[in-house]
Design a protein around this motif. Structure first.
Motif, PDB file in Angstrom:
ATOM      1  N   TRP A  97      -5.892   6.385   4.667  1.00 54.12           N
ATOM      2  CA  TRP A  97      -5.125   7.494   4.116  1.00 54.12           C
ATOM      3  C   TRP A  97      -3.684   7.439   4.600  1.00 54.12           C
ATOM      4  CZ3 TRP A  97      -5.429  11.931   1.153  1.00 54.12           C
ATOM      5  CH2 TRP A  97      -6.649  12.133   0.515  1.00 54.12           C
ATOM      6  N   ILE A 113       0.839  -1.208   0.000  1.00 56.44           N
ATOM      7  CA  ILE A 113       0.000   0.000   0.000  1.00 56.44           C
ATOM      8  C   ILE A 113       0.865   1.246   0.000  1.00 56.44           C
ATOM      9  CG2 ILE A 113      -1.641   1.312   1.377  1.00 56.44           C
ATOM     10  CD1 ILE A 113      -2.818  -1.316   2.304  1.00 56.44           C
ATOM     11  N   ILE A 152       2.202   2.211  -3.426  1.00 48.52           N
ATOM     12  CA  ILE A 152       1.296   2.611  -4.511  1.00 48.52           C
ATOM     13  C   ILE A 152       1.646   3.997  -5.034  1.00 48.52           C
ATOM     14  CG2 ILE A 152      -1.076   3.242  -5.084  1.00 48.52           C
ATOM     15  CD1 ILE A 152      -2.024   1.152  -3.106  1.00 48.52           C
ATOM     16  N   ARG A 210      -1.833   5.073   5.522  1.00 47.29           N
ATOM     17  CA  ARG A 210      -0.978   4.032   4.951  1.00 47.29           C
ATOM     18  C   ARG A 210      -0.609   4.308   3.512  1.00 47.29           C
ATOM     19  NH1 ARG A 210      -3.785  -0.931   7.873  1.00 47.29           N
ATOM     20  NH2 ARG A 210      -2.750  -0.652   9.884  1.00 47.29           N
ATOM     21  N   VAL A 211      -1.476   5.031   2.806  1.00 49.23           N
ATOM     22  CA  VAL A 211      -1.183   5.305   1.396  1.00 49.23           C
ATOM     23  C   VAL A 211      -0.271   6.518   1.253  1.00 49.23           C
ATOM     24  CG1 VAL A 211      -2.166   5.947  -0.817  1.00 49.23           C
ATOM     25  CG2 VAL A 211      -3.340   4.284   0.619  1.00 49.23           C
TER      26      VAL A 211
END
Ligand SMILES: Nc1ncnc2c1ncn2[C@@H]1O[C@H](COP(=O)(O)OP(=O)(O)OP(=O)(O)O)[C@@H](O)[C@H]1O
Ligand SMILES: Nc1ncnc2c1ncn2[C@@H]1O[C@H](COP(=O)(O)OP(=O)(O)OP(=O)(O)O)[C@@H](O)[C@H]1O
Ligand SMILES: [Mg+2]
Ligand SMILES: [Mg+2]
Lengths: 275, 299, 259, 275, 259
Positions: D108, A28, A31, D110-111
């Motif tokens: 959010w 994640i 990304i 983690r991204v």
């Protein structure tokens, strides 16, 4: 963990589960950078932007590989790590002590704090002639500059953290006859730790950033030097390679600090404690 | 007829002709009829000129000849269209009692220089000429003013100087121990390759402006000196000295320049600043665009 | 300021005495002027309506609030800050969230060698029935458990004067009775003097040698009753019930007055 | 305050008292800078350091007077204030929104968060070629650079502040059916305000500092430009004058923010609340 | 899991029902397995020793804790999070420190127009006798005052189900009686259902239509008693005292068992 324990964990599926979860989170986290690089690559190969403006990711990778394979990166990195590390250690130690003092003692705060906040906004670059004068062109001037700029985030966060400690807890300390150092270590520092770690993470980031300014002062190695060299000689791919090195170094030290923070702050009762 | 909307010119404190051209407004006058605006952008040093050129922020800009080559070898879209100044703006300096009297005395000593600049290249070429490897001296990379300061405060033994810091140091007692005009590439006017291709007549116009400004300086030396001093924030005696070193009216690009720049490029290639497989001659060929200044002077 | 008939009093040579004590928060007077003393009796009970100034009084005695006006002496010395021979149980548990239950209880014992401290803490934790939770963090405790940790922290210090601000409010009846019994055991012996703020009149009557009834704000003493019954006391006895009725009447009457 | 009110205050001595107290604190705050300047002056006039290395305080003062009397300072300052102000506003707005999102929502975080922390340690100087490329050498590239670097302290402090909000208070919000924006404005933001203000103070300081790097990108006015100019042309007294201007500007904005903080955070129950 | 003779039960078509409900914190099981339901009675009293899992039960019902095992339904829907028709008074006051008393009380009324909200808040503040402190900050309140603000915040929402975790523990006797009376007034009418955790057995008996006695951890129901006495109830009546004796015996017995 002993082999036996791992075996047991595996049987119960927990070991695999934790590993999978970690990998999932890593995925994640990747990304966004992956999409950025993909977009960059597509733009670069599309030919709509000339190569001298936007080097291709592969070219940058090429630089990275070359730097690593010639051992140059290792040399530059080890110099820079020593500088960032020593400067950071000096700056943070001073900031911690002063931050706790000014946060807790109103007298100190009134004398020292106003001046510190004025000094805080003087650009690091402006100091460099003076630092060369005071500390020479050797390593000490670099340590001094890094120490100076890493001082402020930790100082400010520590001071605000200590000054913001709930009066109720300080009273618990008083009633239990804690004072001076004991009050600091038992009440003030633990209570301001969340804030302190934010300061640490910022200072660590800044230690990397200011390497560039520090290595303007008579350095002939270091990744800040390398970046400047790439810029002076007009090699955008090298500059980008250095940016990636900076990002990776920063990320690694940030993960280190925030992992420590997560363990040290496990007592916090927040929504996602331990995440 | 096609013409640009604006012409952006990078100017520096060190190149008197661009300064004068900017101050007098001659170019603006010439271009007013075509409705072309002129934008003057201050550049700090060769490397910034090339950066601005590369990003298309300026169409013209001055830099050292060697820096123009360095940038071009690394892919910058610049063309040298004229020489702006020649003269001894670079030399190796030391303090009188340092015991250094020639390049041969340098091994084991500390020498300050700003990386990837003309003085640094000068140092490298001087060392090579004397048969000294760069690793035998301790080169301390410092910005020009800080290099001077380091020399003055005794932290380095020698310094590869560039004006105006060169003149400042001299006036405070530093002495030149090595000079060689042949190892200096001098200051050039770069133009963006796209601009050169699309608007050749405007390249000539700008060059005409440079020639005009140089003649103006020759006619009004005091005014020009004052302008030079004020722009650079220099003391009058410093300005006098640095200004006097400039030779402004040898614009044309000669074969000697070609050889000189290629020789500089060779040093750059050896120190890894440009790709090992770079073809120096071809790079210089593509870099030089002498036809415009020749045309202007022929008029 | 005290009216005749109501009986706040200053007796010399007591542990604590206050004269014209006033505490204001900015313009809001929370307490006083109050003149009284205590210390010849072992347990002084303090009762009064919510917000009348009981905690403020306790905090003044503990040296945690600056006096606005008047004087206050402990053992003949003016009170200027926290003292080493006073322990406090606050109205909220106030545990240090980063410290284990064990470390919270041992907080004030830094002057003892490690082994001795450990022993004292363990004993106190057993007392409040939390030995199994010695390594738990405060966030893992229930309300009553946290309060018991607070009590253990104060008791372990073996203070000369123990200030208790509704210490048993969050406890179930059984635990409460056990804690009251324990308090009776140590009072006068390990802990010479106790000031006990409580909303539970029966609790005050079971434990106290003297009860002052406050009303306010600003806090003032509306009744001062010596409880001369032998301990342990039986709640069903006639003198007990008479005292209870007296206090309830004072309280309800005073409250009506204030309303 | 009306004249009458002042008169009443004066009579009661409170007005004088408050004024005196303020002056006293100002005096205390000036002890340290005054001693530094005194030491500097003594060193400079002692003649042990040549004047071209360490200019005298009077010479620096002279520069300041000259800059003010010619109106130059005003011109440079107004340009720089606009740049710092706009860049700061952009950076802080973005940081606030993203900080709250990543602090509260694990998804959010983690991204986005890992990438931000990697970008954080890339030196501002390294960005400048790219910014020139993307935004040109006009004002926008300066705004962008300042926005970028002021983003990080506020982001980090907001995120840490929000992530550190006591679960107990968030539960109060949940039980009262607050969600989304309402949860943010009623619970998360107020609770993280102490931390947020620390971030603001840091970002404001950094906005001033980074003016130097921003005004390297083709500026011909601004105090960062002035400082660089002093450095390039070897005028240490001018450089020092600029440092003092930076310190004063930083101090003034810092006082402004911390005064606001003191009022906004009056609800805090700390040892020296409101000091 | 429930033993015969003890009477936890699941009645269909109740407001709330749980089957095999379990809550663990890591390896520590704090509650269950528990199967029971409530909702046909207006007030369900919950009593039990400190740390037995009462608050955990309440937090599960409020949707604030994730279920470890089992199912839990409110009105036939599984409980997945906080619901709009449930209000909670926590064991601690939990006031927002940056908001005035008025704003704290009005926190859940964001859906109302300003005037209506103001009116409701003022009425609630008058109820808990804190109208004069409407603009005070939490740090300026006494312990009991803060608890009353918490009560006002829950009552003002006029919930379908009111969850009370020892709401009156920090209140003096008079205020406490007033608040109990108020609760009796609104229950079944403004507020159809109440779950009341309390340590005060008499309070539970005065207010509840049914009382469950918990023991733990892990929490389990050891007694489930319907209280069919007419309200208002007199504490001195024989049936009242019989119930009280039964509960006390269960509690003390259960505790002894656990010790
Ligand atoms: N820090 C403060 N600032 C302003 N007012 C305060 C402060 N602390 C207490 N007060 C006020 O002082 C009065 C007495 O408070 P105190 O805490 O002493 O009451 P109390 O008798 O302990 O009440 P309770 O039984 O509810 O705990 C209250 O009206 C309260 O509002
Ligand atoms: N977050 C948590 N993490 C770990 N353990 C917890 C947590 N919350 C509660 N517990 C444990 O669960 C058990 C039940 O706690 P709970 O708060 O439900 O008790 P309670 O019945 O409300 O007690 P009290 O009357 O003292 O408030 C306790 O043993 C406690 O230690
Ligand atoms: Mg109180
Ligand atoms: Mg509980």
């Amino acid at each position: 963990m002993s082999d036996q324990a791992i075996a047991i964990d595996k049987r119960s599926g927990q070991f695999n589960g934790a590993l999978l979860e970690r990998l999932r989170r890593l995925g994640i986290a990747l990304i966004l950078p992956a999409s950025i690089i993909a977009a960059w690559h597509l733009t670069a190969v599309s030919g709509r932007v000339p190569a001298y403006l936007l080097p291709q990711p592969l070219e940058v990778l090429n630089w990275l590989v070359r730097l690593v394979s010639t051992g140059e990166l290792q040399r530059h990195l080890s110099t820079s790590i020593a500088r960032a590390g020593i400067g950071f250690a000096l700056g943070v130690s001073a900031a911690t002590v002063l931050g706790v003092l000014t946060g807790y003692l109103l007298g100190w705060r009134r004398v020292v704090d106003p001046t510190i906040h004025a000094l805080r906004t003087i650009p690091g670059l402006a100091w460099s002639p003076m630092f060369i004068l005071w500390f020479g062109i050797g390593e000490s001037s670099k340590y001094a500059l890094i120490a100076l700029v890493t001082f402020f985030p930790v100082y400010l966060n520590t001071m605000a953290g200590v000054a913001g400690v709930d009066r109720k807890l300080i009273e618990v300390g008083r009633v239990n006859r804690l004072s001076g150092l004991r009050m600091m270590t038992r009440i003030l520092l633990p209570a301001s730790l969340p804030s302190y770690f934010v300061g640490l993470r910022q200072s660590m980031g800044i230690a990397w950033i200011v390497l560039v300014a520090a290595e303007l002062m008579g350095a002939s190695s270091g990744i800040g030097f390398l970046l400047l060299d790439g810029q002076m000689t007009g090699r955008p791919a090298l500059v980008m390679a250095c940016m990636i090195i900076f990002a990776l170094c920063g990320k690694i030290t940030d993960i280190a600090i925030s992992t420590i923070a997560r363990h040290v702050l496990a007592w916090q009762d927040t929504l996602h404690t331990g995440e | 007829q096609e013409h640009p909307e604006r012409i952006a010119i990078g100017y520096g404190y060190a190149t008197p002709s661009t300064l004068v051209l900017k101050e007098t407004g001659w170019l603006e006058e010439q271009l007013a009829d075509d409705g072309i605006a002129v934008e003057w952008i201050l550049t700090r040093g060769s490397n910034q000129t090339l950066e601005f050129l590369r990003s298309g922020s300026i169409d013209f800009g001055s830099s050292a000849g060697s820096a123009a080559f360095l940038g071009h070898a690394n892919g910058a879209p610049n063309k040298i269209v004229a020489w702006l100044s020649r003269g001894e703006s670079t030399a190796l300096l030391t303090l009188p009692d340092s015991g250094i009297s020639s390049v041969e005395d340098l091994p084991g000593r500390k020498v300050a220089a700003t990386r990837a600049t003309e003085p640094y290249l000068f140092l490298q070429r001087a060392l090579a000429e004397a048969g000294i490897a760069e690793s035998e001296v301790e080169v301390v990379p410092l910005q020009h003013p800080e290099g001077r300061q380091a020399l003055e405060s005794g932290q380095v033994d020698a310094w590869a100087a560039l004006d105006p810091d060169f003149s400042i140091a001299e006036l405070r007692g530093a002495v030149v121990f090595h000079r060689d005009q042949n190892l200096i590439t001098g200051g050039v006017l770069n133009a963006h390759a796209d601009f050169v291709a699309r608007y050749p007549q405007y390249v000539e116009l700008v060059l005409q402006g440079i020639v005009w400004a140089t003649e103006y300086i020759a006619e009004n030396p005091d005014e020009a000196k004052a302008l030079y001093a004020e722009a650079g924030g220099l003391e009058p005696d410093v300005a006098e000295r640095a200004f006097a070193r400039n030779i402004l009216d040898q614009y044309q690009i000669t074969d000697a320049d070609f050889a000189n720049v290629v020789a500089a490029g060779d040093v750059l290639r050896q120190s890894g600043s440009i790709p090992e497989d770079a073809d120096l001659e071809a790079t210089a060929q593509s870099l030089f665009a002498p036809e415009f200044i020749d045309a202007v002077l022929a008029r | 300021m005290s009216l005749p008939g109501r009986t706040p009093c200053i007796r010399e040579s007591e542990l604590f005495s206050a004269k014209s004590l006033v505490k204001s928060f900015d313009a809001f007077r929370a307490l006083g002027p109050l003149s009284f003393s205590f210390g010849t009796e072992h347990v002084l009970g303090v009762v009064g309506p919510s917000g009348c100034g009981k905690s403020t009084l306790l905090r003044l005695i503990a040296g945690l609030e600056a006096i606005t006006w008047g004087t206050m002496e402990l053992d003949g010395d003016p009170v200027t800050g926290a003292r080493s021979d006073i322990a406090v149980v606050f109205q909220e548990p106030r545990l240090l969230p980063w410290a284990s239950v064990r470390d919270n209880v041992g907080l004030g014992l830094w002057h003892l060698p490690r082994a001795q401290r450990q022993e004292a803490v363990d004993a106190a934790l057993r007392r409040v029935n939390l030995f199994d939770f010695a390594d738990a963090l405060p966030k893992q405790l229930s309300g009553g458990m946290a309060q018991r940790v607070g009590i253990a922290r104060a008791l372990v210090a073996k203070p000369r004067l123990l200030l208790l601000d509704e210490p048993f409010a969050a406890l179930d009846p059984l635990t409460r009775v056990k804690m009251q019994d324990h308090l009776l055991d140590i009072v006068g012996d390990e802990v010479p003097n106790v000031l006990l703020i409580t909303h539970d009149i029966e609790e005050a009557l079971v434990l106290s040698d003297r009860i002052i009834v406050l009303d306010g704000p600003p806090a003032r003493i509306v009744r001062d009753i010596a409880i001369d019954l032998p301990k342990p006391r039986h709640r069903t006895g006639a003198p007990f019930q008479a005292h209870k009725a007296e206090i309830l009447e004072t309280l309800f009457g005073a409250a009506d007055l204030a309303a």
